[in-house]
Design an enzyme around this catalytic site. Structure first.
Site, short mmCIF file in Angstrom:
data_model
loop_
_atom_site.label_atom_id
_atom_site.label_comp_id
_atom_site.label_asym_id
_atom_site.label_seq_id
_atom_site.Cartn_x
_atom_site.Cartn_y
_atom_site.Cartn_z
CG HIS A 291 5.21 -11.25 -7.98
ND1 HIS A 291 4.38 -10.17 -8.18
CD2 HIS A 291 4.48 -12.33 -8.37
CE1 HIS A 291 3.22 -10.58 -8.66
NE2 HIS A 291 3.25 -11.88 -8.76
CE1 TYR B 181 4.68 -2.01 -4.92
CE2 TYR B 181 3.50 -0.58 -3.38
CZ TYR B 181 4.08 -1.80 -3.69
OH TYR B 181 4.05 -2.83 -2.77
N PRO C 269 0.63 0.85 4.28
CG PRO C 269 -1.41 0.60 3.17
CD PRO C 269 -0.74 1.39 4.25
CE LYS D 243 9.43 -4.30 3.66
NZ LYS D 243 9.23 -5.49 2.86
CE1 TYR E 54 7.27 -3.67 -2.41
CE2 TYR E 54 7.80 -5.90 -3.10
CZ TYR E 54 6.88 -4.88 -2.94
OH TYR E 54 5.56 -5.08 -3.29
#
Ligand code: RFL
Ligand code: PHB
Length: 389
Positions: free
Chosen positions: A72, A200, A292, A296, A384
């Site tokens: 991704h 998200y 979550p 990580k 990220y």
């Protein structure tokens, strides 16, 4: 029995450590309270940082992951009817890989079995002993008998509820904790994902996440109150709630189907300090938990293992204790940065009932700023994809 390193726990951290040690010619035995099928039945993480992918390659265990995993290059945030794509690849020259923890664990277990290393499943009452001195050992019960394994070191890879952290309580262990006032209701279903990248979603009804395991298996989450019971959530109620919280075109693209797993996970930030107690080390979830949001947990377990492995390798190859002595500080420096990021992303994306209207306005302002600032997007993207080891 005698070995060089006893690893308590056959989750990702114990298995990755076991494979790195094997490759370096260092003997290790893994003990777990449950069996292989039980471990593989736990649905957990889905996103791997490049560093975690690199560790799988280093131990020669990455072939299936590269075949099946999905790279991704970006991730999306949705809020106030808007969408903001974070261009991970463009902003960091790095990416993440979508590959389930279950698959990664299966690859590691298969690899371990292929070279005949010892894993003892269904080991009850596993207890570390005498790790303050030079001759630690671990005892466990199996088939009605007490067994003892003598070793040089004990790696506590036994998760949040395991015996390793319990064994060091009252010996200078400090803990830092934050518990969030909600949980994540997660559904796994064999339906194609609604979108090619993760989304998200910040929504007045609460957070939602569109994730995936493959092109035919989706993983979705919605924020729920802590006292919600999973039995009270029918599949239909879940799909309806998810569709209310994601952008309209995504809601339309959601393909529904029967859940193959449905559970509620509470959210917690937790760090134990230090991570070294004589010859016992806390590794992965045994030493820290992140919420979550940001994906990580598994990746932090992997970076802990990297630091610990370097220390153990230097001890056995160069008789240097420097790496072992540095383990706790090196790991904690990265852990706290991931704790900060996971906490920040959790605060940014969820409804916090006690923060009221003001809290929501601050979130909207921060998301608006993020959408307009390449600097802010870069900071998010760097964290990220994973900070360097
Ligand atoms: P694990 O995986 O908990 O493994 C610990 C092992 O120790 C064993 N054990 C014992 N063995 C012997 N005696 C005892 N008394 C024992 N007690 C326990 C257990 O049986 C188990 O096999 O810890 P490890 O290896 O440190 O790995 C940590 C990760 O599993 C965890 O951080 C992640 O799953 C967190 N997480 C995520 N991390 C990510 O990086 N990306 C994600 O996308 C992500 N999503 C998630 C997650 C965790 C979740 N939940 C429910 C915890 C999503 C969820 C919903
Ligand atoms: C998941 O797919 O389970 C997942 C993905 C991203 C997260 C958390 C969980 O931040």
């Amino acid at each position: 029995m005698r070995t060089q390193v006893v690893i308590i726990g056959s989750g990702p951290s114990g298995l990755i450590l076991g494979e790195l040690l094997h490759k370096a010619g260092i003997d290790a035995v893994i003990l777990d309270r449950v069996n292989r099928d039980y471990i593989l039945g736990r649905i957990r993480a889905g996103v791997l940082e490049t560093g975690t992918v690199g560790l799988m390659d280093e131990i020669g265990c990455g072939a299936r992951m590269h075949r099946k995993g999905l790279i991704h290059e970006g991730v999306e945030l949705s809020f106030s009817g808007r969408r903001c794509r974070i261009d991970l690849a463009g902003l960091t020259s790095s990416t993440v890989m979508v590959y389930g923890q279950t698959e990664l664990t299966r690859d590691l277990m298969d690899h371990r079995e292929s070279h005949g290393a010892t894993t003892i499943y269904n080991a009850a009452d596993v207890t570390p002993h005498d790790f303050d001195g030079d001759r630690p050992y671990v005892t466990y019960e199996k088939d009605g008998t007490t067994h003892r394994i003598d070793c040089d070191f004990i790696a506590g890879c036994d998760g949040y509820h395991g015996p390793s952290r319990a064994a060091v309580e009252g010996r200078g262990l400090e803990t830092h904790e934050m518990v969030y006032p909600f949980g994540w209701l997660g559904v796994l279903a064999d339906v194609p994902p609604a979108h090619e990248e993760l989304i998200y979603a910040n929504h007045p009804r609460g957070f939602a996440l569109c994730s995936q395991r493959s092109l035919t298996r989706s993983r979705y989450y919605v924020q729920v109150p802590l006292d919600d019971r999973v039995e009270a959530w029918s599949d239909d109620a879940f799909w309806d709630e998810l569709r209310r919280r994601v952008p309209a075109d995504i809601a339309e693209a959601v393909v529904t189907g029967p859940s193959i797993e449905k559970s509620i996970a509470p959210l917690r930030s937790f760090v134990a300090e230090p991570l070294t107690f004589g010859r016992l080390f806390l590794v992965g979830d045994a030493g820290h938990i992140v919420p979550p949001t940001g994906a990580k947990g598994l990746n932090l377990a992997a970076s802990d293992v990297h630091y610990l492995f370097e220390g153990l390798r230097d001890f056995y190859l160069d008789t240097s204790r420097a790496g072992i002595d540095a383990y706790s500080a090196r790991a904690l420096s990265r852990i706290w940065k991931a704790e900060r990021f996971s906490w920040w992303m959790t605060k940014l994306m969820h409804r916090f009932p006690e923060d009221g209207d003001f809290g929501q306005k601050i979130q909207e302002a921060e998301l608006d700023y993020l959408a307009g600032s390449i600097a802010a997007q870069t900071a998010l993207a760097e964290n990220y994809v994973g900070l360097p080891y």
